[in-house]
Design a protein around this motif. Structure first.
Motif, PDB file in Angstrom:
ATOM      1  N   THR A  20    -115.041 -37.513  63.991  1.00  9.77           N
ATOM      2  CA  THR A  20    -115.155 -37.435  65.278  1.00  9.77           C
ATOM      3  C   THR A  20    -113.986 -38.035  66.249  1.00  9.77           C
ATOM      4  O   THR A  20    -114.111 -39.267  66.083  1.00  9.77           O
ATOM      5  N   PRO A  21    -112.864 -37.219  66.847  1.00  9.57           N
ATOM      6  CA  PRO A  21    -111.935 -38.061  67.358  1.00  9.57           C
ATOM      7  C   PRO A  21    -112.432 -38.922  68.747  1.00  9.57           C
ATOM      8  O   PRO A  21    -113.537 -38.312  69.277  1.00  9.57           O
ATOM      9  N   GLY A  22    -112.091 -39.845  68.865  1.00 11.40           N
ATOM     10  CA  GLY A  22    -112.400 -40.934  69.945  1.00 11.40           C
ATOM     11  C   GLY A  22    -113.825 -41.529  69.874  1.00 11.40           C
ATOM     12  O   GLY A  22    -114.141 -42.254  70.662  1.00 11.40           O
ATOM     13  N   PHE A  23    -114.185 -41.666  68.576  1.00 14.12           N
ATOM     14  CA  PHE A  23    -115.305 -42.538  68.199  1.00 14.12           C
ATOM     15  C   PHE A  23    -115.140 -44.098  68.767  1.00 14.12           C
ATOM     16  O   PHE A  23    -116.171 -44.395  69.222  1.00 14.12           O
ATOM     17  N   TRP A  24    -113.921 -44.561  68.206  1.00 10.23           N
ATOM     18  CA  TRP A  24    -113.866 -46.071  68.615  1.00 10.23           C
ATOM     19  C   TRP A  24    -113.247 -46.009  69.970  1.00 10.23           C
ATOM     20  O   TRP A  24    -112.640 -47.104  70.391  1.00 10.23           O
TER      21      TRP A  24
END
Length: 77
Positions: free
Chosen positions: A49-53
């Motif tokens: 999932t992009p942007g998880f961090w």
């Protein structure tokens, strides 16, 4: 690794599947030429999932600054 010709594969498919389920590779050939490899199926990993961090990780303000002593150590000085 289990080797089988196409006739053996047709007659013993269930047994060959059992070999594959146990982690063994099964090579099926015809007239001495390899046709396929039967292996246990492994589902693809869960997509990332992009942007998880996002907003959970920060970079230091001096991240791109390399101290001279480290540069000199790489240069053998």
């Amino acid at each position: 690794m289990k080797l089988a010709n196409i006739n053996e594969a047709e007659n013993n498919l269930s047994q060959l599947i059992e070999y594959a389920l146990q982690g063994e590779e099964v090579i099926i050939s015809q007239a001495g030429k390899t046709l396929v490899k039967l292996v246990r199926y492994s589902p693809a990993a869960t997509p990332r999932t992009p942007g998880f961090w996002a907003e959970k990780v920060t970079m230091s303000d001096d991240f791109d600054v390399t101290p001279n002593e480290i540069i000199n150590a790489f240069m053998g000085e």
